[in-house]
Enzyme design. Structure first.
Site, PDB file in Angstrom:
ATOM      1  N   ASN A   1       3.940  -2.401   8.004  1.00 41.02           N
ATOM      2  CA  ASN A   1       3.732  -1.198   7.001  1.00 41.02           C
ATOM      3  C   ASN A   1       1.938  -0.769   7.143  1.00 41.02           C
ATOM      4  O   ASN A   1       1.168  -1.321   8.063  1.00 41.02           O
ATOM      5  CB  ASN A   1       3.947  -1.768   5.567  1.00 41.02           C
ATOM      6  CG  ASN A   1       3.257  -2.926   5.130  1.00 41.02           C
ATOM      7  OD1 ASN A   1       1.903  -3.100   5.187  1.00 41.02           O
ATOM      8  ND2 ASN A   1       3.952  -3.947   4.964  1.00 41.02           N
ATOM      9  N   ARG A   2       1.560   0.199   6.359  1.00 45.31           N
ATOM     10  CA  ARG A   2       0.436   0.727   6.538  1.00 45.31           C
ATOM     11  C   ARG A   2      -0.810   0.017   5.572  1.00 45.31           C
ATOM     12  O   ARG A   2      -1.889   0.353   5.468  1.00 45.31           O
ATOM     13  CB  ARG A   2       0.470   2.193   6.036  1.00 45.31           C
ATOM     14  CG  ARG A   2       1.309   3.277   6.952  1.00 45.31           C
ATOM     15  CD  ARG A   2       1.111   4.545   6.367  1.00 45.31           C
ATOM     16  NE  ARG A   2       2.133   5.284   7.104  1.00 45.31           N
ATOM     17  CZ  ARG A   2       2.126   5.912   8.356  1.00 45.31           C
ATOM     18  NH1 ARG A   2       0.941   5.816   8.892  1.00 45.31           N
ATOM     19  NH2 ARG A   2       2.904   6.535   8.582  1.00 45.31           N
TER      20      ARG A   2
END
Length: 403
Positions: A206-207
């Site tokens: 994920n970011r």
């Protein structure tokens, strides 16, 4: 008026790093008076300190006696930070000795005081040093944990001076919100984003950058807490004063957090944990062929926050201690508050920090906005601002719940 900072410099080789710390203070608008020890001046001379600070520098109580510097410097300070703090200097401070200008300043200061130790591992771990550190912390002094790395000579281990930028971040947090309810508390913070391996090259991730979790860890250190930071795939410098445990996957993060939570007062789950992981991980790189790729089947990862909440509920029924306060984070893209309320009820935490994520929102940005949902109270809105500000508000809310 500019915040008045006293930069004490102990007699260790890391004294040269204090020049960078001084630059960070002066360039951010602080009024800095450098007070070195006599031994510190053997590493970095008076001329250097005077040129960088714009003020005369001395280690002696007998210079400019008419201005009573041994009393006035400490009395007028908004913050005293000692970097590097040697074992000898901390021993003198712990026992109230006053045989130079710096130790006199420490006795007269009524403002927050920060020590950033630097010494060899054996000196840091010695029983005498540990006792002196405990004494200083009992008096409200923030003694940050030294970093692990290269020491003088060929030695490596714990005892390295934290990076100047990290010491500055702790000091800035103290000037923003000194003290406030965490002194002596054991705090666990998770940060970053987990990665679930597909093969040795690829992963599902994920970011999350870890910036918010690191801001929470720094703010807790600034308030006197003993902080364990469980960091998942974060490319940031270790926060000064925090013990950092590095992990990669959700399973590893679960193990690290549950272990650290055993004797914690507060657990804050700020990490973005992958909900799913591949059922199988290829042992070699999956090659691109002319055929359609094999599908990747997923399985659920453990819900770490919900597990913490359930274990806490069971242990409290049996009279066993567990974290007094449990804080979760929820990143949402739509129906933010509705989804957050459902998660708060399901997870069993005291506070749930809900923020909207998306392009230029939350992940990887220096600022954040959130709503803190409270299990037994009204929501608290946090307007967009630096992530350090959000961290401070979260700790304010936590402090009110600590017994």
């Amino acid at each position: 008026m500019k915040p008045r900072v006293v930069l004490g410099v102990g007699g260790g080789i890391a004294a040269y790093k204090a020049c960078e710390l001084l630059r960070l203070f002066t360039e951010s608008g602080h009024d800095v008076q450098v007070v070195p020890t006599r031994d510190a001046l053997k590493f970095v001379g008076e001329a250097t300190w005077a040129a960088l600070s714009g003020k005369a520098v001395s280690a002696e109580v007998w210079d400019a006696v008419e201005e009573v510097p041994h009393v006035r410097i400490g009395q007028l300070a908004d913050l005293v930070v000692v970097a590097p703090a040697t074992a000898d200097l901390m021993a003198r401070a712990a026992h109230g000795l006053a045989n130079d200008l710096l130790t006199n300043t420490l006795l007269t200061a009524r403002c927050p005081v920060v020590f950033a130790p630097a010494m060899h591992t054996e000196m840091w771990e010695h029983a005498a040093t540990r006792a002196n550190v405990a004494t200083l912390r009992e008096r409200g002094v923030v003694v940050v944990e030294p970093a692990v790395g290269r020491l003088t000579g060929a030695d490596t281990g714990r005892g390295r001076l934290p990076e100047p930028a990290e010491i500055f971040a702790v000091c800035r947090g103290i000037l923003r919100k000194p003290g406030a309810g965490l002194a002596g508390r054991r705090v666990v913070v998770s940060a970053g984003g987990t990665r679930e391996a597909i093969d040795p090259v690829r992963f599902i991730g994920n970011r999350s950058s870890g910036l918010q979790g690191y801001a929470l860890a720094r703010a807790a250190v600034a308030r006197g807490a003993e902080v364990t930071l469980v960091a998942a795939n974060v490319g940031l410098a270790d926060p000064a004063g925090a013990r950092v445990v590095r992990v990669e996957s959700a399973i590893q993060l679960r193990e690290a957090v549950l272990a650290a939570a055993e004797d914690a007062d507060v657990v804050v789950m700020a990490a973005a944990v992958a909900d799913f992981r591949p059922v199988r991980q290829a042992t070699t790189k999956i090659k691109k062929t002319s055929d359609d790729p094999e599908p990747i089947y997923l399985v659920k990862n453990p819900d770490i926050l919900a597990e913490l909440g359930e274990v806490r509920r069971e242990r409290r029924q049996g009279g066993k201690p567990y974290p007094d306060v449990l804080v979760g984070f929820a990143a949402e893209t739509d129906d933010v508050l509705a989804n957050g309320q459902a998660k708060l009820a399901r997870k069993g935490c005291d506070l749930l920090v809900v923020n909207q994520v998306g392009e230029n929102l939350a992940f990887g940005t220096p600022d954040n906005a959130a709503t803190v949902l409270i299990a037994d109270g009204d929501p608290v809105e946090i307007p967009r601002g630096p992530k350090e500000d959000l961290a401070g508000i979260v700790w304010d809310l936590v402090a009110t719940r600590l017994v």
